[in-house]
Every structure is written in structure tokens, then in C-alpha cells.
Design a protein around this motif. Sequence first.
Motif, mmCIF file in Angstrom:
data_model
loop_
_atom_site.group_PDB
_atom_site.id
_atom_site.type_symbol
_atom_site.label_atom_id
_atom_site.label_comp_id
_atom_site.label_asym_id
_atom_site.label_seq_id
_atom_site.Cartn_x
_atom_site.Cartn_y
_atom_site.Cartn_z
ATOM 1 N N ASP A 164 7.134 2.446 -3.996
ATOM 2 C CA ASP A 164 7.801 3.468 -4.364
ATOM 3 C C ASP A 164 9.166 3.100 -4.854
ATOM 4 O O ASP A 164 9.433 1.760 -4.742
ATOM 5 C CB ASP A 164 8.068 4.555 -3.181
ATOM 6 N N ASP A 191 -2.903 6.352 -5.459
ATOM 7 C CA ASP A 191 -3.376 7.195 -4.855
ATOM 8 C C ASP A 191 -2.389 7.465 -3.771
ATOM 9 O O ASP A 191 -1.182 6.882 -3.858
ATOM 10 C CB ASP A 191 -4.826 7.131 -3.929
ATOM 11 N N ASP A 192 -2.527 8.538 -2.710
ATOM 12 C CA ASP A 192 -1.305 8.455 -1.746
ATOM 13 C C ASP A 192 -1.064 7.402 -0.827
ATOM 14 O O ASP A 192 -0.017 7.023 -0.202
ATOM 15 C CB ASP A 192 -1.735 9.744 -0.776
ATOM 16 N N ALA A 193 -2.058 6.677 -0.767
ATOM 17 C CA ALA A 193 -1.847 5.516 0.297
ATOM 18 C C ALA A 193 -3.060 4.368 -0.472
ATOM 19 O O ALA A 193 -3.926 4.711 -0.919
ATOM 20 C CB ALA A 193 -2.167 5.929 1.553
#
Length: 311
Positions: free
Chosen positions: A127, A33-35
Amino acid sequence: MNAYSESRPEFDFIDWIKKQVTLRPEVKLGIGDDAAILSHQPNREWVTAIDVITEGVHFTSETPPELIGRKALAINLSDIAAMAADPVAVFLGIVLPKSCGRAYAEQLYAGIFEMANEYELSIAGGDTNSWSGPLVLNVTVMGTVEQGKAILRSGANAGDWIFVTGPLGGSLASGRHLTFEPKLKEAKILAQHFHITSMLDLSDGLASDARHIASQSGVGMIVDTQSLPIHTDVNPDLPEAERVQHAMSDGEDFELLLTVSPEEGERLLSEGIQLGVAVTKIGECTEEVGMKLQSGDALIDWPRGGWEHEV
């Protein structure tokens, strides 16, 4: 592959990582997910450590990628140990040289997975990118500690005894900086059984790092050169003064430096080994601010040395 997925090398690599990750209960949502979402038990608080390691500074282009990945996580775990915390989750920012392919990246992660599995923490996000420069790894580890129980650098008192958990010097030349074990077990024993007034991990070298405790605690220090445990990786044929300089200044030993009251120090010396932690007394904290070495009957100036970060 489901109807909504797209086969791209980046996404395939993320899926490969995700399949090998085991989530701890504290990690409510991990990779994908994004975070990430993390939680902790009542009466616990977060401890966070961040380190960046770079090719040409902390390792060479010839260093096996598994050992690079291992070191990147181990040095953060060493910081968590210094606070007497338990590691929970790790976040990885990796910038690969464009010349490195998927196989190299997997070898890099193999070293990270090894450490994460050994110390039971979850890879919860990160990332990965590539560029024309050298390999860079930015690692963040989050751990927890009982509220108010983290051991800081600022608690040493005049009269406290100074201890180290292992021998110093020769880590870079021998390659030990790539294979050391962070002192998480030792830190937990120390925190559970003794009143530790201050503690840190020796990453930049005793000559540099001991100043942090002295400065933040408002004390001085006298270290006895004859008590310093010098690692066998330091050439035994060197003059004693040079061997002491290596022990003080080589850095990347990742042992714990700690202070305790004299009463606790006596107990630590008598009970520590039985509990599973061996320590060596190397000096004392003083009311008079300043750093000195005791060499025989003489007090000499504290040497400059250790790793100095250029900013």
C-alpha cells in the motif's frame, strides 16, 4: 486503458509497479486483488520478517531515494538470512511526504526492484499513502525454510564458540548501512555444511544484539577485544579502546553473529573459506550467565551500547 478502468494517479502507479514484477511459483496471486495468495512446497514452513524505517532515524532527507528503497528491503533480507531461510515475497507499506511526487516514488522503487531482482523474490502486494510527515517504509518479507531447520537465537550452549561473518563498526558514518549485501549466501552455506546452534544478524550493534542470544539460550558470553574484526571505516588513529567501542556499538553492520560447538568451530575455521564464507572467532559462550569482555588478561564489564529503541 480498457472500458472498466479509470485513469487515476494511484491506479496508474500500481499498474506501473505491477508491470515490473516477476512472480515466483509460490506467489499464486500478487498485486491487483484485495490480498495476495501464497503457497509453499511440502516440508517447508514460512519465515516472516518485518521492519519499519523512518526518515530522520534510519536515513536523512538528503539520502538518494534509490538507496532508501534498497536499504528497506536489504534489512529484511538480512533477517531472513539469520534464520537460514530463502526469500520468496515482499509486501511494501510506504507513506510518502506530500512534497514528494511520482518521480521520487519511482526512484524509491528502483532501489527496491534492484534488490528484489538480485535475490529473486516477488513484490506481491502493499500500500502507498501520503501525509505531511516524513518518509516511512514498512517492509514485510516472507521466506521459506525446510521444516524444523530454521536457525534460532535460543540454541547456543555453554562452551560454544562465537563467530562473526565480517568486520564491525563505522557503518552509519561511512554510509555502508545503505549499500551492504545481506548475508543470504553465507547463511545458506553455513546451514548446509555446519551445525549452527544459534544465529542472528547484527542490526543494533554487537553490544546490544549478542545479549539476545545469551538471554534466549541461557548462557553467558566472553568476547575477546583483540579478536574483534574492526572495519576500516572506523578511524585507525583512534585509541584502541574507542575503536573497540565503535565495533561493539555503532550498529547497522548486518553481519551474522553465530555460535557452534568447538568441534564445528575447528571445522568452520579450516573449511569455511573454501566453501565461500569467511568467519572470525571472537569469543565463547559460558555456563555462568553474564556478558564480559576479555581485554588482555583482564575480564571487564560488557559495555552498554548499540541502538536502543524508545517505546
